[in-house]
Design a protein around this motif. Structure first.
Motif, PDB file in Angstrom:
ATOM      1  N   SER A  31       0.854  -1.189   0.000  1.00 47.46           N
ATOM      2  CA  SER A  31       0.000   0.000   0.000  1.00 47.46           C
ATOM      3  C   SER A  31       0.887   1.235   0.000  1.00 47.46           C
ATOM      4  O   SER A  31       1.876   1.297   0.727  1.00 47.46           O
ATOM      5  CB  SER A  31      -0.919   0.006   1.230  1.00 47.46           C
ATOM      6  N   SER A  32       0.537   2.202  -0.846  1.00 47.54           N
ATOM      7  CA  SER A  32       1.339   3.414  -0.975  1.00 47.54           C
ATOM      8  C   SER A  32       0.510   4.647  -0.647  1.00 47.54           C
ATOM      9  O   SER A  32      -0.692   4.697  -0.913  1.00 47.54           O
ATOM     10  CB  SER A  32       1.879   3.563  -2.400  1.00 47.54           C
ATOM     11  N   GLY A  64       7.783  -3.719   5.728  1.00 48.40           N
ATOM     12  CA  GLY A  64       8.811  -2.986   5.008  1.00 48.40           C
ATOM     13  C   GLY A  64       8.256  -1.611   4.696  1.00 48.40           C
ATOM     14  O   GLY A  64       7.155  -1.499   4.142  1.00 48.40           O
ATOM     15  N   VAL A  65       8.974  -0.575   5.073  1.00 51.35           N
ATOM     16  CA  VAL A  65       8.489   0.788   4.844  1.00 51.35           C
ATOM     17  C   VAL A  65       9.568   1.586   4.114  1.00 51.35           C
ATOM     18  O   VAL A  65      10.560   2.012   4.710  1.00 51.35           O
ATOM     19  CB  VAL A  65       8.107   1.501   6.155  1.00 51.35           C
ATOM     20  N   TYR A  73       5.290   7.212   1.208  1.00 51.33           N
ATOM     21  CA  TYR A  73       5.542   5.970   1.943  1.00 51.33           C
ATOM     22  C   TYR A  73       5.013   4.795   1.132  1.00 51.33           C
ATOM     23  O   TYR A  73       3.943   4.872   0.525  1.00 51.33           O
ATOM     24  CB  TYR A  73       4.836   5.971   3.306  1.00 51.33           C
ATOM     25  N   ASN A  74       5.772   3.716   1.151  1.00 51.36           N
ATOM     26  CA  ASN A  74       5.345   2.469   0.528  1.00 51.36           C
ATOM     27  C   ASN A  74       5.453   1.370   1.582  1.00 51.36           C
ATOM     28  O   ASN A  74       6.533   1.128   2.132  1.00 51.36           O
ATOM     29  CB  ASN A  74       6.237   2.135  -0.669  1.00 51.36           C
ATOM     30  N   ALA A 106      -1.065  -3.800   5.546  1.00 53.01           N
ATOM     31  CA  ALA A 106      -0.312  -2.706   4.942  1.00 53.01           C
ATOM     32  C   ALA A 106      -1.182  -1.475   4.726  1.00 53.01           C
ATOM     33  O   ALA A 106      -0.745  -0.340   4.948  1.00 53.01           O
ATOM     34  CB  ALA A 106       0.301  -3.160   3.619  1.00 53.01           C
ATOM     35  N   ALA A 107      -2.432  -1.673   4.301  1.00 54.59           N
ATOM     36  CA  ALA A 107      -3.325  -0.544   4.056  1.00 54.59           C
ATOM     37  C   ALA A 107      -3.638   0.196   5.352  1.00 54.59           C
ATOM     38  O   ALA A 107      -3.721   1.434   5.375  1.00 54.59           O
ATOM     39  CB  ALA A 107      -4.610  -1.028   3.390  1.00 54.59           C
ATOM     40  N   ASN A 108      -3.807  -0.559   6.427  1.00 44.78           N
ATOM     41  CA  ASN A 108      -4.087   0.080   7.714  1.00 44.78           C
ATOM     42  C   ASN A 108      -2.900   0.908   8.196  1.00 44.78           C
ATOM     43  O   ASN A 108      -3.071   2.013   8.725  1.00 44.78           O
ATOM     44  CB  ASN A 108      -4.451  -0.971   8.759  1.00 44.78           C
ATOM     45  N   LEU A 109      -1.699   0.368   8.047  1.00 48.23           N
ATOM     46  CA  LEU A 109      -0.534   1.142   8.463  1.00 48.23           C
ATOM     47  C   LEU A 109      -0.366   2.373   7.571  1.00 48.23           C
ATOM     48  O   LEU A 109       0.003   3.454   8.061  1.00 48.23           O
ATOM     49  CB  LEU A 109       0.736   0.283   8.421  1.00 48.23           C
ATOM     50  N   ALA A 110      -0.639   2.219   6.286  1.00 47.82           N
ATOM     51  CA  ALA A 110      -0.555   3.372   5.385  1.00 47.82           C
ATOM     52  C   ALA A 110      -1.543   4.460   5.814  1.00 47.82           C
ATOM     53  O   ALA A 110      -1.208   5.657   5.811  1.00 47.82           O
ATOM     54  CB  ALA A 110      -0.823   2.933   3.947  1.00 47.82           C
ATOM     55  N   GLN A 111      -2.746   4.061   6.201  1.00 48.66           N
ATOM     56  CA  GLN A 111      -3.723   5.040   6.671  1.00 48.66           C
ATOM     57  C   GLN A 111      -3.260   5.703   7.964  1.00 48.66           C
ATOM     58  O   GLN A 111      -3.422   6.916   8.152  1.00 48.66           O
ATOM     59  CB  GLN A 111      -5.083   4.381   6.885  1.00 48.66           C
ATOM     60  N   CYS A 112      -2.650   4.918   8.838  1.00 48.93           N
ATOM     61  CA  CYS A 112      -2.138   5.488  10.081  1.00 48.93           C
ATOM     62  C   CYS A 112      -0.980   6.446   9.813  1.00 48.93           C
ATOM     63  O   CYS A 112      -0.774   7.405  10.565  1.00 48.93           O
ATOM     64  CB  CYS A 112      -1.717   4.381  11.047  1.00 48.93           C
TER      65      CYS A 112
END
Length: 615
Positions: A395-396, A560-561, A572-573, A585-591
């Motif tokens: 997720s980016s 992996g960030v 961020y990826n 991954a999508a949840n961390l991207a939103q956070c």
């Protein structure tokens, strides 16, 4: 580099070494050696890095383990061995061979998705034809190759000091070769292998970049690529590149299977492995950022790739483009320079085919001979790779108008440290805990230097993160804590870049234990394993030509960030696995979005209050 006689060969000799006498390598002899840190520096620094994760009781147990390590004399004995090893390795470093082996060449999981990395270029609207963009990239790439081969390329520098150039000898005309128990890099004479490999429809073609003593023009490269696409799209042939996607032991066995009894296969592999770089012409047309990133990362399940090549350009039929790097002998900074050169020196003028030479021979397709065993190996490799890729999440997120300009000039904070603190805040928002977090610190100011681990989590970062989730903490205090956290981070990264980190030193000491010697308690202490297991693996490569870049997580329970802090963009990826650890991954991207918005709001409010106070 002046044109030379075309001496391409399908049976190049491996083991070539560059002269290393030109400008690129002129400073090698003067580079300082990677230091062996002092025990009295590493031990207290290590204890500080583990403190944020531990209860008072756990910290006391860890201190006892460290004290035992030091007081019994074991630490001093291992330190003497490490210093002796450093003295013996005057032509490289005490770490270089170990790190290449344990971190990369001896690593047996597939290089994709676990090791290799990709760069995604921004769209270039000057090109309406994907092959025009591909030809322009190849042409610029060849120019960079020339300067690396004749060693006229300037060495990279930081603050006027040269960096080690050793990795450039593994950038072109080289390949990682699978072997049990450990892979190795094969190097070939670039002047005998003036060719690139082009992949289309899973079929590889050898394309010489010189003919009758003259390099192909951009227009001639375009014409050759068009002929390759026309031919490949009407062909059915074994797509053996999928074998390079496998576990390294499987790939080593299948490579042997390919070349046993087939000189054609042996020559075909040599052609690919010895070529300057690989160009992948993918028929896909990715649209979304996630789809684009995934196609660069692993392609269409690996069919149009040869993952062992250090440098692979990728161009899609809709004109989107990027790059993939194999990590074993090079870190990201040399390939970042290569890609920056290609992107900034690309010729976007219209293609004019009228002056091209009509006697150019067509690129040669490399058709592999197969049998039932090879076909089965390809089928099995495909199934394993698909299973690996299907469990990968990506997720980016990208912020426009939010980059170095605001972070550095308006907020007065190190952009890299700021971006790292956002990762800490985002992870804590999602998981309510702190975990071992890695950022590479470049050590190329030293001979054969690669990286040191930057330990991101600190007492200061923990205090700031908790303040951001505590409504009772005033914004001014949050801003003060962020300044302390980013300052602590920048300090540790600077020390690590000077060879004074914790992890490589402890790794070196542990490596020098003899088989009959008991493992010291510092290495059996749970805190050592927990804080050196990178549940968040991060890296910053910032480039104005990139819209995305990334790689896979390094542990099954981790993320992996990859991130970039450009002038007016913050990207961020995020990657992770779908497994029993329930990461997302999508949840961390939103956070990360939430963390970035909240932090910007806090600092903006503080700045506004300061302005009002002055009025």
């Amino acid at each position: 580099m002046a044109p030379v006689k075309n001496t391409n060969t399908t049976t190049p000799q491996a083991g070539f070494k560059p002269a290393m006498k030109g400008k690129l390598y002129a400073s090698q002899a003067q580079l300082p050696k990677l230091p062996v840190p002092k025990l009295e520096d590493t031990i207290p620094k290590y204890l500080r890095t583990i403190e944020p994760f531990l209860t008072k009781e756990e910290l006391e147990n860890s201190k006892q383990a460290v004290q035992e390590f030091v007081s019994t004399g074991v630490a001093n004995e291992l330190q003497k061995r490490l210093e002796a090893r450093a003295a013996e390795h005057q032509d490289s470093s005490w770490l270089y061979e170990w790190w290449n082996e344990y971190a990369y060449l001896g690593y047996r999981d597939p290089v994709v998705p676990y090791v290799s990395y990709y760069y995604g270029y921004k769209d270039d609207y000057r090109f309406v034809d994907s092959l025009a963009r591909a030809a322009s990239m190849v042409s610029a790439g060849v120019e960079f190759w020339k300067s690396a081969v004749d060693e006229s390329l300037e060495p990279e520098k930081i603050k006027g000091a040269p960096l080690c150039s050793i990795s450039y000898q593994y950038m072109f005309n080289t390949c990682r070769i699978p072997k049990i128990p450990s892979d190795y890099p094969a190097q070939y004479d670039p002047l005998q292998n003036q060719k690139i490999t082009v992949a289309r429809n899973g079929i590889f073609f050898t394309l010489p970049i010189i003919h009758d003593g003259k390099y192909l023009t951009r227009e001639e490269i375009y014409n050759q690529l068009a002929r390759i696409v026309e031919k490949a799209d009407g062909m059915v042939a074994p797509q053996v590149g999928i074998l390079s996607s496998d576990n390294r032991d499987n790939w080593a066995q299948n490579r042997d299977l390919l070349i046993q009894g087939s000189e054609i296969n042996r020559a075909n592999l040599a052609d690919i492995e010895s070529s300057i770089f690989l160009l992948c012409l993918d028929s896909d047309k990715p649209v979304t950022q996630t789809e684009f990133s995934r196609r660069l990362w692993h392609g269409n399940y690996g069919f149009n790739r040869f993952f062992d090549k250090p440098c692979q350009f990728i161009v899609f039929d809709n004109g989107k483009a990027g790059f993939m790097g194999e990590h074993s002998m090079m870190d990201g900074t040399p390939t970042l320079r290569f890609n920056d050169y290609v992107s900034s020196n690309i010729d976007s003028s219209p293609i004019d085919l009228s002056p091209i030479r009509t006697d150019l021979p067509a690129a040669k397709p490399l058709i592999f001979e197969t049998n039932a065993k090879i076909v089965r190996a390809m089928t099995d490799a495909q199934a394993r790779f698909k299973a690996e890729i299907d469990k990968q999440q990506l997720s980016s997120v990208m912020f426009h108008g939010y980059g170095k300009q605001i972070i550095s000039k308006t907020f007065g904070i190190s952009p890299d440290a700021y971006a790292q603190m956002l990762i800490q805040l985002a992870y804590y928002k999602l998981h309510r805990r702190f975990v071992g977090t890695y950022e590479p610190a470049q050590t190329r100011k030293f001979l054969c230097g690669r990286t040191e681990a930057g330990r991101v989590v600190s007492n200061e970062s923990v205090a700031w993160v908790k303040s951001m989730l505590d409504p009772s903490v005033p914004n001014a205090e949050r801003a003060r804590l962020l300044t302390l956290a980013t300052g602590a981070h920048a300090k540790y990264l600077s020390e690590a870049g000077n060879g004074q980190g914790v992890d490589r030193h402890l790794f070196g000491l542990k490596q020098l234990l003899k088989q009959d010697e008991k493992t010291p308690s510092i290495f059996t202490d749970p805190a050592y394993k927990f804080t050196s297991t990178w549940a968040i693996s991060t890296s910053n490569l910032s480039n104005e030509y990139f819209t995305s870049w990334g790689w896979g997580e390094v542990v099954p329970h981790g993320y992996g960030v990859a991130y970039s802090v450009n002038k007016d963009e913050l990207m961020y990826n995020v990657t992770c696995q779908t497994n029993e650890h329930n990461l997302n991954a999508a949840n961390l991207a939103q956070c990360l979005v939430d963390a970035a918005v909240q932090t910007k709001a806090v600092l903006t409010a503080v700045a506004l209050e300061k302005t009002k106070a002055k009025l």
